[in-house]
Design a protein around this motif. Structure first.
Motif, PDB file in Angstrom:
ATOM      1  N   PHE A   1       0.859  -1.184   0.000  1.00 17.25           N
ATOM      2  CA  PHE A   1       0.000   0.000   0.000  1.00 17.25           C
ATOM      3  C   PHE A   1       0.890   1.226   0.000  1.00 17.25           C
ATOM      4  O   PHE A   1       1.768   1.373   0.865  1.00 17.25           O
ATOM      5  N   ALA A   2       0.699   2.098  -0.983  1.00 12.64           N
ATOM      6  CA  ALA A   2       1.551   3.279  -1.138  1.00 12.64           C
ATOM      7  C   ALA A   2       0.687   4.540  -1.137  1.00 12.64           C
ATOM      8  O   ALA A   2      -0.284   4.631  -1.885  1.00 12.64           O
ATOM      9  N   VAL A   3       1.041   5.486  -0.284  1.00 10.93           N
ATOM     10  CA  VAL A   3       0.346   6.769  -0.180  1.00 10.93           C
ATOM     11  C   VAL A   3       1.319   7.872  -0.582  1.00 10.93           C
ATOM     12  O   VAL A   3       2.479   7.879  -0.148  1.00 10.93           O
ATOM     13  N   SER A   4       0.852   8.808  -1.416  1.00  6.99           N
ATOM     14  CA  SER A   4       1.676   9.935  -1.823  1.00  6.99           C
ATOM     15  C   SER A   4       0.849  11.211  -1.800  1.00  6.99           C
ATOM     16  O   SER A   4      -0.381  11.165  -1.722  1.00  6.99           O
ATOM     17  N   ASP A   5       1.536  12.351  -1.857  1.00  9.66           N
ATOM     18  CA  ASP A   5       0.884  13.664  -1.869  1.00  9.66           C
ATOM     19  C   ASP A   5      -0.092  13.811  -0.695  1.00  9.66           C
ATOM     20  O   ASP A   5      -1.205  14.312  -0.851  1.00  9.66           O
ATOM     21  N   LEU A   6       0.342  13.372   0.473  1.00  5.27           N
ATOM     22  CA  LEU A   6      -0.484  13.469   1.683  1.00  5.27           C
ATOM     23  C   LEU A   6      -0.466  14.905   2.198  1.00  5.27           C
ATOM     24  O   LEU A   6       0.597  15.463   2.470  1.00  5.27           O
ATOM     25  N   GLN A   7      -1.648  15.506   2.315  1.00  2.84           N
ATOM     26  CA  GLN A   7      -1.775  16.892   2.747  1.00  2.84           C
ATOM     27  C   GLN A   7      -2.866  16.979   3.817  1.00  2.84           C
ATOM     28  O   GLN A   7      -3.877  16.266   3.741  1.00  2.84           O
ATOM     29  N   GLY A   8      -2.671  17.858   4.795  1.00  3.71           N
ATOM     30  CA  GLY A   8      -3.732  18.063   5.776  1.00  3.71           C
ATOM     31  C   GLY A   8      -3.214  18.651   7.064  1.00  3.71           C
ATOM     32  O   GLY A   8      -2.006  18.886   7.240  1.00  3.71           O
ATOM     33  N   THR A   9      -4.146  18.875   7.982  1.00  2.92           N
ATOM     34  CA  THR A   9      -3.820  19.498   9.261  1.00  2.92           C
ATOM     35  C   THR A   9      -4.409  18.691  10.405  1.00  2.92           C
ATOM     36  O   THR A   9      -5.564  18.246  10.337  1.00  2.92           O
ATOM     37  N   VAL A  10      -3.620  18.499  11.440  1.00  6.46           N
ATOM     38  CA  VAL A  10      -4.076  17.861  12.678  1.00  6.46           C
ATOM     39  C   VAL A  10      -4.079  18.923  13.769  1.00  6.46           C
ATOM     40  O   VAL A  10      -3.046  19.553  14.029  1.00  6.46           O
ATOM     41  N   THR A  11      -5.229  19.147  14.400  1.00  2.00           N
ATOM     42  CA  THR A  11      -5.363  20.162  15.439  1.00  2.00           C
ATOM     43  C   THR A  11      -5.461  19.492  16.799  1.00  2.00           C
ATOM     44  O   THR A  11      -6.278  18.582  16.996  1.00  2.00           O
ATOM     45  N   PHE A  12      -4.621  19.947  17.736  1.00  2.00           N
ATOM     46  CA  PHE A  12      -4.631  19.427  19.099  1.00  2.00           C
ATOM     47  C   PHE A  12      -5.371  20.406  20.002  1.00  2.00           C
ATOM     48  O   PHE A  12      -5.100  21.605  19.972  1.00  2.00           O
ATOM     49  N   ALA A  13      -6.307  19.899  20.804  1.00  4.00           N
ATOM     50  CA  ALA A  13      -7.063  20.730  21.745  1.00  4.00           C
ATOM     51  C   ALA A  13      -7.069  20.039  23.096  1.00  4.00           C
ATOM     52  O   ALA A  13      -7.983  19.264  23.408  1.00  4.00           O
ATOM     53  N   ARG A  14      -6.017  20.250  23.854  1.00  7.69           N
ATOM     54  CA  ARG A  14      -5.832  19.661  25.179  1.00  7.69           C
ATOM     55  C   ARG A  14      -5.810  18.139  25.124  1.00  7.69           C
ATOM     56  O   ARG A  14      -4.779  17.564  24.783  1.00  7.69           O
ATOM     57  N   ASP A  15      -6.907  17.462  25.383  1.00  7.98           N
ATOM     58  CA  ASP A  15      -6.884  16.003  25.399  1.00  7.98           C
ATOM     59  C   ASP A  15      -7.663  15.415  24.224  1.00  7.98           C
ATOM     60  O   ASP A  15      -8.230  14.334  24.313  1.00  7.98           O
ATOM     61  N   ALA A  16      -7.687  16.133  23.099  1.00  9.04           N
ATOM     62  CA  ALA A  16      -8.363  15.655  21.896  1.00  9.04           C
ATOM     63  C   ALA A  16      -7.611  16.153  20.669  1.00  9.04           C
ATOM     64  O   ALA A  16      -6.825  17.094  20.745  1.00  9.04           O
ATOM     65  N   LEU A  17      -7.850  15.478  19.544  1.00 13.71           N
ATOM     66  CA  LEU A  17      -7.280  15.945  18.287  1.00 13.71           C
ATOM     67  C   LEU A  17      -8.317  15.810  17.186  1.00 13.71           C
ATOM     68  O   LEU A  17      -9.207  14.956  17.250  1.00 13.71           O
ATOM     69  N   ARG A  18      -8.188  16.676  16.176  1.00 14.38           N
ATOM     70  CA  ARG A  18      -9.103  16.647  15.043  1.00 14.38           C
ATOM     71  C   ARG A  18      -8.299  16.609  13.754  1.00 14.38           C
ATOM     72  O   ARG A  18      -7.337  17.362  13.589  1.00 14.38           O
ATOM     73  N   LEU A  19      -8.723  15.696  12.866  1.00 14.53           N
ATOM     74  CA  LEU A  19      -8.098  15.572  11.558  1.00 14.53           C
ATOM     75  C   LEU A  19      -8.850  16.460  10.591  1.00 14.53           C
ATOM     76  O   LEU A  19     -10.035  16.241  10.330  1.00 14.53           O
ATOM     77  N   GLY A  20      -8.178  17.474  10.064  1.00 12.49           N
ATOM     78  CA  GLY A  20      -8.839  18.445   9.205  1.00 12.49           C
ATOM     79  C   GLY A  20      -8.648  18.157   7.731  1.00 12.49           C
ATOM     80  O   GLY A  20      -7.680  18.610   7.119  1.00 12.49           O
ATOM     81  N   GLU A  21      -9.560  17.378   7.150  1.00  8.68           N
ATOM     82  CA  GLU A  21      -9.582  17.132   5.705  1.00  8.68           C
ATOM     83  C   GLU A  21      -8.216  16.713   5.190  1.00  8.68           C
ATOM     84  O   GLU A  21      -7.555  17.403   4.397  1.00  8.68           O
ATOM     85  N   ILE A  22      -7.774  15.544   5.634  1.00  4.16           N
ATOM     86  CA  ILE A  22      -6.513  14.993   5.167  1.00  4.16           C
ATOM     87  C   ILE A  22      -6.760  14.239   3.860  1.00  4.16           C
ATOM     88  O   ILE A  22      -7.621  13.359   3.790  1.00  4.16           O
ATOM     89  N   THR A  23      -6.039  14.573   2.816  1.00  2.00           N
ATOM     90  CA  THR A  23      -6.223  13.956   1.505  1.00  2.00           C
ATOM     91  C   THR A  23      -4.900  13.384   1.002  1.00  2.00           C
ATOM     92  O   THR A  23      -3.817  13.826   1.411  1.00  2.00           O
TER      93      THR A  23
END
Length: 228
Positions: A50-72
């Motif tokens: 399995f090969a992934v390329s051109d991975l783009q996106g943002t991970v936001t940390f909020a104290r004891d949680a995280l949110r994946l912001g539209e990772i493509t």
């Protein structure tokens, strides 16, 4: 991100991650706030391939949680989109969900079954019984590797009659499956013992390390089976 490859011989990573976080709280109960931005990321798994390329996106940390912001990303000739969030108080997974959407992904799972799939999956995180739900549509597939029945019988007879240790990290052993798998077109089986098309409507249950298929597989009219 290339340095992450040093932790596993079966995974290769590349790309850049820009991290801007602030850690507060107690030493045994840290709180993390900030974000991580991934640019031109890459990931290669050797098994399954399995090969992934051109991975783009943002991970936001909020104290004891995280949110994946539209990772493509591009993955195995198709596209991949990941979104959602999880909670991890005291760095222990406790809740949340992550959606995984794949289109036109080329896979070879199980071995020698070459297929192209669309996937709509969701990982529901829990500290006791995380689950993967959703659906996988097999757009097209083929199974063409020749089979030697003699070799398989000999291999079966020489297997040790003792149980083998369960593979995989303990967390993966507890991930439950409830995934529908169906075919959009017949899977082509072209081997030395058979030439036919098959369709399937299955549900995969069990765990991530020990999946169990249930349902129906049909052989289309006009197939041939050769006795040699």
């Amino acid at each position: 991100l290339r340095m992450l490859s040093a932790f596993s011989r079966d995974v290769a990573t590349s790309g850049r991650a820009a991290i801007d976080v602030k850690v507060t709280g107690l030493a045994d109960e840290p709180l993390v706030d900030g974000r991580m931005t991934i640019e031109n990321g890459g990931l290669v798994l050797r098994r399954p391939r399995f090969a992934v390329s051109d991975l783009q996106g943002t991970v936001t940390f909020a104290r004891d949680a995280l949110r994946l912001g539209e990772i493509t990303a591009n993955a195995n000739g198709g596209t991949l989109r990941i979104a959602g969030g999880i909670q991890y108080p005291n760095f222990t997974l406790s809740g949340g969900s992550i959606s995984i959407t794949g289109r036109g992904l080329a896979l070879e799972v199980p071995d020698d079954l070459r297929s192209e799939i669309d996937a709509d999956l969701q990982l529901n995180v829990s500290d006791t019984s995380p689950t993967i739900t959703g659906s996988v549509t097999l757009l097209r597939g083929s199974y063409r590797k020749p089979v030697s029945l003699t070799a398989q019988l000999l291999n079966t007879n020489t297997q040790p009659a003792v149980p083998t240790a369960q593979a995989g990290p303990d967390w993966f052993n507890h991930v439950l499956l409830n995934v529908d798998v169906k075919t959009a077109e017949g899977v082509v089986v072209d081997k030395n013992y058979a030439r036919l098309d098959m369709s399937a409507n299955l549900r995969i249950v069990g765990t991530l390390t020990e999946p169990v298929p249930t349902g129906r597989v049909a052989i289309e009219e006009g197939g041939d089976v050769f006795v040699r």
